[in-house]
Design a protein around this motif. Structure first.
Motif, PDB file in Angstrom:
ATOM      1  N   GLU A  50      -3.459  -4.308  14.787  1.00 30.46           N
ATOM      2  CA  GLU A  50      -4.753  -4.784  15.264  1.00 30.46           C
ATOM      3  C   GLU A  50      -5.858  -3.985  14.588  1.00 30.46           C
ATOM      4  N   LYS A  51      -5.546  -2.710  14.343  1.00 32.21           N
ATOM      5  CA  LYS A  51      -6.424  -1.901  13.494  1.00 32.21           C
ATOM      6  C   LYS A  51      -5.536  -1.290  12.411  1.00 32.21           C
ATOM      7  N   PRO A  52      -6.055  -1.163  11.180  1.00 31.32           N
ATOM      8  CA  PRO A  52      -5.240  -0.649  10.079  1.00 31.32           C
ATOM      9  C   PRO A  52      -4.665   0.730  10.375  1.00 31.32           C
ATOM     10  N   GLY A  53      -3.530   1.031   9.750  1.00 24.70           N
ATOM     11  CA  GLY A  53      -2.906   2.339   9.936  1.00 24.70           C
ATOM     12  C   GLY A  53      -1.811   2.579   8.919  1.00 24.70           C
ATOM     13  N   ASP A  54      -1.404   3.846   8.831  1.00 26.20           N
ATOM     14  CA  ASP A  54      -0.276   4.178   7.965  1.00 26.20           C
ATOM     15  C   ASP A  54       1.013   4.061   8.785  1.00 26.20           C
ATOM     16  N   ILE A  55       2.156   4.286   8.156  1.00 28.81           N
ATOM     17  CA  ILE A  55       3.431   4.056   8.841  1.00 28.81           C
ATOM     18  C   ILE A  55       3.613   4.945  10.070  1.00 28.81           C
ATOM     19  N   TYR A  56       3.049   6.145  10.034  1.00 27.03           N
ATOM     20  CA  TYR A  56       3.166   7.055  11.179  1.00 27.03           C
ATOM     21  C   TYR A  56       2.312   6.566  12.345  1.00 27.03           C
ATOM     22  N   GLY A  67       7.095   1.857  24.972  1.00 27.85           N
ATOM     23  CA  GLY A  67       7.732   2.930  25.724  1.00 27.85           C
ATOM     24  C   GLY A  67       9.078   3.326  25.145  1.00 27.85           C
ATOM     25  N   LYS A  68       9.411   2.784  23.971  1.00 27.49           N
ATOM     26  CA  LYS A  68      10.679   3.099  23.302  1.00 27.49           C
ATOM     27  C   LYS A  68      10.367   3.740  21.953  1.00 27.49           C
ATOM     28  N   PRO A  69      11.140   4.739  21.568  1.00 26.71           N
ATOM     29  CA  PRO A  69      10.875   5.391  20.278  1.00 26.71           C
ATOM     30  C   PRO A  69      10.966   4.398  19.116  1.00 26.71           C
ATOM     31  N   PHE A  70       9.987   4.467  18.254  1.00 28.28           N
ATOM     32  CA  PHE A  70       9.935   3.625  17.060  1.00 28.28           C
ATOM     33  C   PHE A  70       9.545   4.532  15.914  1.00 28.28           C
ATOM     34  N   SER A  71      10.312   4.538  14.834  1.00 30.43           N
ATOM     35  CA  SER A  71      10.086   5.517  13.769  1.00 30.43           C
ATOM     36  C   SER A  71       9.274   4.947  12.613  1.00 30.43           C
ATOM     37  N   ASN A  72       8.703   5.855  11.840  1.00 27.13           N
ATOM     38  CA  ASN A  72       7.976   5.470  10.635  1.00 27.13           C
ATOM     39  C   ASN A  72       8.915   4.785   9.633  1.00 27.13           C
ATOM     40  N   VAL A  73      10.183   5.133   9.643  1.00 31.79           N
ATOM     41  CA  VAL A  73      11.153   4.501   8.747  1.00 31.79           C
ATOM     42  C   VAL A  73      11.330   3.030   9.137  1.00 31.79           C
ATOM     43  N   GLN A  74      11.392   2.750  10.421  1.00 30.75           N
ATOM     44  CA  GLN A  74      11.499   1.361  10.872  1.00 30.75           C
ATOM     45  C   GLN A  74      10.284   0.553  10.415  1.00 30.75           C
ATOM     46  N   VAL A  75       9.112   1.152  10.497  1.00 27.50           N
ATOM     47  CA  VAL A  75       7.893   0.483  10.043  1.00 27.50           C
ATOM     48  C   VAL A  75       7.963   0.241   8.543  1.00 27.50           C
ATOM     49  N   ALA A  76       8.323   1.274   7.787  1.00 24.50           N
ATOM     50  CA  ALA A  76       8.363   1.175   6.328  1.00 24.50           C
ATOM     51  C   ALA A  76       9.346   0.092   5.856  1.00 24.50           C
ATOM     52  N   ARG A  77      10.422  -0.116   6.589  1.00 23.37           N
ATOM     53  CA  ARG A  77      11.407  -1.141   6.219  1.00 23.37           C
ATOM     54  C   ARG A  77      10.842  -2.555   6.383  1.00 23.37           C
ATOM     55  N   ARG A  78      10.007  -2.765   7.378  1.00 22.77           N
ATOM     56  CA  ARG A  78       9.498  -4.102   7.680  1.00 22.77           C
ATOM     57  C   ARG A  78       8.256  -4.473   6.876  1.00 22.77           C
ATOM     58  N   LEU A  79       7.427  -3.501   6.494  1.00 27.38           N
ATOM     59  CA  LEU A  79       6.149  -3.829   5.854  1.00 27.38           C
ATOM     60  C   LEU A  79       6.283  -4.651   4.568  1.00 27.38           C
ATOM     61  N   GLU A  93      -6.722   2.375   0.724  1.00 26.54           N
ATOM     62  CA  GLU A  93      -6.885   3.676   1.385  1.00 26.54           C
ATOM     63  C   GLU A  93      -5.558   4.435   1.469  1.00 26.54           C
ATOM     64  N   ILE A  94      -5.628   5.728   1.190  1.00 23.27           N
ATOM     65  CA  ILE A  94      -4.488   6.642   1.354  1.00 23.27           C
ATOM     66  C   ILE A  94      -4.934   7.705   2.353  1.00 23.27           C
ATOM     67  N   ARG A  95      -4.118   7.912   3.373  1.00 28.15           N
ATOM     68  CA  ARG A  95      -4.461   8.909   4.387  1.00 28.15           C
ATOM     69  C   ARG A  95      -4.052  10.298   3.920  1.00 28.15           C
ATOM     70  N   GLY A  96      -4.526  11.331   4.623  1.00 27.95           N
ATOM     71  CA  GLY A  96      -4.276  12.722   4.272  1.00 27.95           C
ATOM     72  C   GLY A  96      -2.817  13.079   4.100  1.00 27.95           C
ATOM     73  N   ASN A  97      -1.923  12.349   4.768  1.00 24.52           N
ATOM     74  CA  ASN A  97      -0.494  12.630   4.638  1.00 24.52           C
ATOM     75  C   ASN A  97       0.114  11.928   3.423  1.00 24.52           C
ATOM     76  N   GLY A  98      -0.728  11.312   2.592  1.00 24.04           N
ATOM     77  CA  GLY A  98      -0.249  10.647   1.376  1.00 24.04           C
ATOM     78  C   GLY A  98       0.314   9.258   1.601  1.00 24.04           C
ATOM     79  N   CYS A  99       0.062   8.672   2.763  1.00 25.59           N
ATOM     80  CA  CYS A  99       0.596   7.350   3.077  1.00 25.59           C
ATOM     81  C   CYS A  99      -0.459   6.272   2.894  1.00 25.59           C
ATOM     82  N   ARG A 100      -0.007   5.154   2.393  1.00 28.90           N
ATOM     83  CA  ARG A 100      -0.860   3.977   2.230  1.00 28.90           C
ATOM     84  C   ARG A 100      -1.211   3.419   3.601  1.00 28.90           C
ATOM     85  N   VAL A 101      -2.419   2.906   3.733  1.00 30.66           N
ATOM     86  CA  VAL A 101      -2.858   2.274   4.965  1.00 30.66           C
ATOM     87  C   VAL A 101      -2.623   0.764   4.833  1.00 30.66           C
ATOM     88  N   TRP A 102      -2.076   0.182   5.885  1.00 30.30           N
ATOM     89  CA  TRP A 102      -1.785  -1.248   5.924  1.00 30.30           C
ATOM     90  C   TRP A 102      -2.683  -1.952   6.919  1.00 30.30           C
TER      91      TRP A 102
END
Length: 105
Positions: A50-56, A67-79, A93-102
């Motif tokens: 709904e608002k842009p963000g990086d995988i984290y 309410g269930k753990p969801f990892s950045n790896v799961q996000v990266a696989r689907r994008l 845009e690239i965030r401070g952690n070096g990740c692309r914003v989607w």
């Protein structure tokens, strides 16, 4: 199923195989499960975009919403799949952690 060479690309809209012919049976079983929950994960990620963000950030939003753990790896696989389906796109845009914003598309 015909094995693609490393130089060929699947047809537009074609689903890439989640396991190779010579993968162990455990990988093939996992691939079957992945196909079943991939759409659910993509829907959760789409909502989180709904608002842009990086995988984290996206993973944190999905975790907070479900309410269930969801990892950045799961996000990266689907994008990439979501990009191909026209549901998400990377920004410049690239965030401070070096990740692309989607963002949603």
């Amino acid at each position: 199923m015909q094995q693609l060479s490393i130089f060929e690309h699947p047809q537009p809209g074609a689903r890439a195989p989640r396991a190779r012919r010579d993968d162990p049976v455990t990988s093939k079983l996992a691939a079957e499960k992945a196909g079943k929950f991939a759409k659910d994960h993509a829907d959760l990620i789409y909502d989180a975009l709904e608002k842009p963000g990086d995988i984290y950030e996206i993973a944190e939003r999905v975790t907070a919403a479900t309410g269930k753990p969801f990892s950045n790896v799961q996000v990266a696989r689907r994008l990439p799949e979501m990009k191909q389906a026209g549901r998400a796109a990377p920004t410049d845009e690239i965030r401070g952690n070096g990740c692309r914003v989607w963002k949603r598309t």
